[in-house]
Design a protein around this motif. Structure first.
Motif, PDB file in Angstrom:
ATOM      1  N   PHE A 278     -11.344 -17.152  82.298  1.00 12.99           N
ATOM      2  CA  PHE A 278     -12.341 -16.082  82.230  1.00 12.99           C
ATOM      3  C   PHE A 278     -11.680 -14.705  82.309  1.00 12.99           C
ATOM      4  CE2 PHE A 278     -15.449 -13.303  84.478  1.00 12.99           C
ATOM      5  CZ  PHE A 278     -16.462 -13.308  83.538  1.00 12.99           C
ATOM      6  N   GLU A 279     -10.799 -14.530  83.289  1.00 19.57           N
ATOM      7  CA  GLU A 279     -10.181 -13.223  83.501  1.00 19.57           C
ATOM      8  C   GLU A 279      -9.237 -12.840  82.366  1.00 19.57           C
ATOM      9  OE1 GLU A 279     -11.078 -11.174  85.749  1.00 19.57           O
ATOM     10  OE2 GLU A 279     -12.354 -12.537  86.911  1.00 19.57           O
ATOM     11  N   LYS A 280      -8.414 -13.776  81.922  1.00 21.15           N
ATOM     12  CA  LYS A 280      -7.451 -13.453  80.856  1.00 21.15           C
ATOM     13  C   LYS A 280      -8.152 -13.230  79.517  1.00 21.15           C
ATOM     14  CE  LYS A 280      -3.158 -15.307  82.698  1.00 21.15           C
ATOM     15  NZ  LYS A 280      -2.504 -13.978  82.684  1.00 21.15           N
ATOM     16  N   ALA A 281      -9.253 -13.948  79.278  1.00 25.47           N
ATOM     17  CA  ALA A 281     -10.013 -13.732  78.044  1.00 25.47           C
ATOM     18  C   ALA A 281     -10.566 -12.312  78.000  1.00 25.47           C
ATOM     19  CB  ALA A 281     -11.146 -14.749  77.935  1.00 25.47           C
ATOM     20  N   LEU A 282     -10.893 -11.764  79.169  1.00 30.02           N
ATOM     21  CA  LEU A 282     -11.390 -10.389  79.235  1.00 30.02           C
ATOM     22  C   LEU A 282     -10.260  -9.379  79.203  1.00 30.02           C
ATOM     23  CD1 LEU A 282     -14.177 -10.848  81.943  1.00 30.02           C
ATOM     24  CD2 LEU A 282     -14.522 -10.370  79.520  1.00 30.02           C
ATOM     25  N   ASP A 283      -9.218  -9.627  79.992  1.00 35.31           N
ATOM     26  CA  ASP A 283      -8.114  -8.669  80.080  1.00 35.31           C
ATOM     27  C   ASP A 283      -7.372  -8.509  78.756  1.00 35.31           C
ATOM     28  OD1 ASP A 283      -8.703  -8.284  82.736  1.00 35.31           O
ATOM     29  OD2 ASP A 283      -7.185  -9.673  83.483  1.00 35.31           O
ATOM     30  N   ASN A 284      -7.287  -9.595  77.989  1.00 34.91           N
ATOM     31  CA  ASN A 284      -6.527  -9.568  76.730  1.00 34.91           C
ATOM     32  C   ASN A 284      -7.439  -9.626  75.498  1.00 34.91           C
ATOM     33  OD1 ASN A 284      -4.002  -9.747  78.170  1.00 34.91           O
ATOM     34  ND2 ASN A 284      -4.484 -11.884  78.538  1.00 34.91           N
ATOM     35  N   HIS A 285      -8.670  -9.182  75.689  1.00 36.12           N
ATOM     36  CA  HIS A 285      -9.665  -9.299  74.619  1.00 36.12           C
ATOM     37  C   HIS A 285      -9.209  -8.614  73.331  1.00 36.12           C
ATOM     38  CE1 HIS A 285     -13.508  -9.468  72.593  1.00 36.12           C
ATOM     39  NE2 HIS A 285     -13.477  -8.155  72.430  1.00 36.12           N
ATOM     40  N   ALA A 286      -8.680  -7.403  73.453  1.00 39.39           N
ATOM     41  CA  ALA A 286      -8.272  -6.654  72.255  1.00 39.39           C
ATOM     42  C   ALA A 286      -7.170  -7.382  71.498  1.00 39.39           C
ATOM     43  CB  ALA A 286      -7.800  -5.258  72.660  1.00 39.39           C
ATOM     44  N   GLU A 287      -6.212  -7.946  72.229  1.00 36.93           N
ATOM     45  CA  GLU A 287      -5.110  -8.675  71.590  1.00 36.93           C
ATOM     46  C   GLU A 287      -5.644  -9.912  70.855  1.00 36.93           C
ATOM     47  OE1 GLU A 287      -1.310 -11.473  72.895  1.00 36.93           O
ATOM     48  OE2 GLU A 287      -2.322 -10.216  74.395  1.00 36.93           O
ATOM     49  N   TYR A 288      -6.521 -10.679  71.521  1.00 36.23           N
ATOM     50  CA  TYR A 288      -7.040 -11.898  70.901  1.00 36.23           C
ATOM     51  C   TYR A 288      -7.937 -11.566  69.710  1.00 36.23           C
ATOM     52  CZ  TYR A 288      -5.498 -13.885  75.353  1.00 36.23           C
ATOM     53  OH  TYR A 288      -4.757 -14.251  76.447  1.00 36.23           O
ATOM     54  N   GLU A 289      -8.667 -10.464  69.836  1.00 37.43           N
ATOM     55  CA  GLU A 289      -9.542 -10.048  68.742  1.00 37.43           C
ATOM     56  C   GLU A 289      -8.725  -9.702  67.502  1.00 37.43           C
ATOM     57  OE1 GLU A 289     -12.029  -6.414  69.114  1.00 37.43           O
ATOM     58  OE2 GLU A 289     -13.696  -7.854  69.063  1.00 37.43           O
ATOM     59  N   GLN A 290      -7.562  -9.086  67.705  1.00 41.10           N
ATOM     60  CA  GLN A 290      -6.696  -8.739  66.573  1.00 41.10           C
ATOM     61  C   GLN A 290      -6.114  -9.996  65.934  1.00 41.10           C
ATOM     62  OE1 GLN A 290      -6.145  -5.639  65.112  1.00 41.10           O
ATOM     63  NE2 GLN A 290      -5.342  -7.068  63.566  1.00 41.10           N
ATOM     64  N   LEU A 291      -5.699 -10.971  66.753  1.00 40.63           N
ATOM     65  CA  LEU A 291      -5.180 -12.231  66.218  1.00 40.63           C
ATOM     66  C   LEU A 291      -6.240 -12.930  65.366  1.00 40.63           C
ATOM     67  CD1 LEU A 291      -3.287 -13.696  69.313  1.00 40.63           C
ATOM     68  CD2 LEU A 291      -2.259 -12.922  67.168  1.00 40.63           C
ATOM     69  N   LEU A 292      -7.470 -12.902  65.841  1.00 37.35           N
ATOM     70  CA  LEU A 292      -8.556 -13.549  65.114  1.00 37.35           C
ATOM     71  C   LEU A 292      -8.931 -12.749  63.867  1.00 37.35           C
ATOM     72  CD1 LEU A 292     -10.740 -14.651  68.148  1.00 37.35           C
ATOM     73  CD2 LEU A 292      -9.541 -16.160  66.556  1.00 37.35           C
ATOM     74  N   ALA A 293      -8.869 -11.428  63.967  1.00 38.73           N
ATOM     75  CA  ALA A 293      -9.196 -10.584  62.806  1.00 38.73           C
ATOM     76  C   ALA A 293      -8.260 -10.878  61.644  1.00 38.73           C
ATOM     77  CB  ALA A 293      -9.127  -9.111  63.198  1.00 38.73           C
TER      78      ALA A 293
END
Length: 378
Positions: A278-293
């Motif tokens: 839960f915490e890492k999904a929030l803290d690294n949201h921008a990074e994961y969003e870019q990978l998915l983009a």
């Protein structure tokens, strides 16, 4: 997944409340005797809103040397309000997430004690001296309270201790227990046939207890709907609860007697996993969003289901932060989540995105697995 979904919904709500507050600051003062420059107020309102939205995107207070002081203050006050609400919502939902998981164990205890209470109600009903002349005849050669599995539940001290510790009780709901006995058990042919016999073997007792659990408690509308009223997560929890309860009833015939089932083999480890995810999904949201983009270049991102985005974010988080979990296990788990909770096509969509992304992450060296995580669970 549910916690992140709820937090994203809360974010949208908090953002709108902040914007509403900014808008209120730049409305004409109807009580003022001074002339109101409505055009200027509207310009200030729009500028403050834009600065506020920019602050959210950058996660930094707004800066604009050309903006009027009151506009900049309004934007940053809105940003502070938004951040404060987000922090509280994040903490609350993290706590609720763990509480809801623990609620599975409460449901498990509630189901076991319901069997005991139905046994008590059956004995009281059997011993009644007065009966309504219009009451349908019923074979009272025996009752559920005679059942050896139900007796084992009632006599189990660890179960009594857990029930007290978790504050599980049917005392305030005894009218429902009587209704369940009257409308569900006593009208059921299998239960009637059992009560028509004076004695039963251990296997017959086990078979009846399992039947009541599987067919009546988990499938009959009267009981199932009532349990869903007690716990709004019952529909989602019931499959796990059912497995725990079935194994508990079966243990009554084991060499050690009836044994309670733990919620997990290692709750501390599982709780750490939930909080970390839960915490890492929030803290690294921008990074994961870019990978998915990068993976969604050929897709209309706006048309990707909101829940699919959350599922994909959690999957990427798990892939990158839990080296002991095999890649295939992660992908398969999130495919099943998509199938169960999102759109009919979400399973294939999530599968395709995660397959491609995991291969790219492995090729780049970012996806590193160790121990059990090196297994290829196809």
């Amino acid at each position: 997944m549910q916690a992140l979904y709820a937090l994203r919904q809360a974010e949208f709500s908090n953002q709108q409340m902040a914007l509403d507050g900014i808008n209120d600051l730049f409305q004409p003062d109807l009580n003022s005797m001074e002339p109101q420059n409505k055009r200027q107020l509207e310009g200030y309102r729009k500028l403050a809103g834009l600065l506020f939205e920019e602050a959210i995107k950058t996660n930094q207070p707004a800066h604009d040397d050309d903006a009027p002081r009151q506009v900049l203050k309004a934007a940053n006050d809105g940003f502070i309000f938004y951040q404060s609400r987000f922090k509280k919502d994040r903490q609350h939902l993290a706590q609720m997430m763990i509480k809801q998981v623990n609620g599975i164990y409460d449901d498990y205890l509630r189901v076991l004690t319901l069997l005991i209470e139905l046994g008590h109600a059956a004995r009281v009903d059997r011993e009644r001296q007065y009966r309504d002349p219009d009451e349908a005849p019923f074979p009272f050669e025996s009752d559920l309270n005679d059942n050896s599995v139900v007796k084992a539940l009632a006599d189990n001290q660890p179960l009594r201790n857990e029930v007290l510790r978790h504050n599980i009780s049917w005392t305030e709901d005894i009218s429902f227990v009587r209704k369940a006995l009257r409308e569900v058990l006593k009208t059921d042919d299998t239960y009637r046939a059992y009560c028509a016999q004076q004695t039963h073997t251990a296997d017959e007792d086990q078979a009846l207890a399992q039947y009541i659990l599987r067919t009546l408690i988990f499938k009959h509308d009267t009981i199932r709907d009532h349990l869903a009223e007690i716990d709004l997560s019952w529909t989602e929890n019931s499959e796990v609860v059912r497995g725990l309860a079935i194994r508990t009833l079966k243990s009554a015939q084991g060499p050690s007697g009836l044994q309670l089932e733990p919620l997990t083999d290692d709750w501390e480890e599982d709780e750490l996993f939930l909080n970390t995810l839960f915490e890492k999904a929030l803290d690294n949201h921008a990074e994961y969003e870019q990978l998915l983009a990068d993976q969604l270049q050929n897709w209309d991102v706006e048309r990707v289901a909101f829940l699919d985005k959350i599922i994909l974010t959690l999957a990427v988080c798990e892939l990158l932060n839990f080296p002991n979990i095999p890649v295939k296990v992660t992908i398969n788990e999130y495919i099943e989540l998509a199938k169960a909770y999102s759109t009919p096509k979400s399973g294939k969509f999530v599968n395709g995105i995660l397959d491609n992304l995991s291969e790219k992450l492995q090729a780049s060296g970012r996806l590193r697995k160790s121990g059990r995580g090196l297994l290829d669970n196809k």
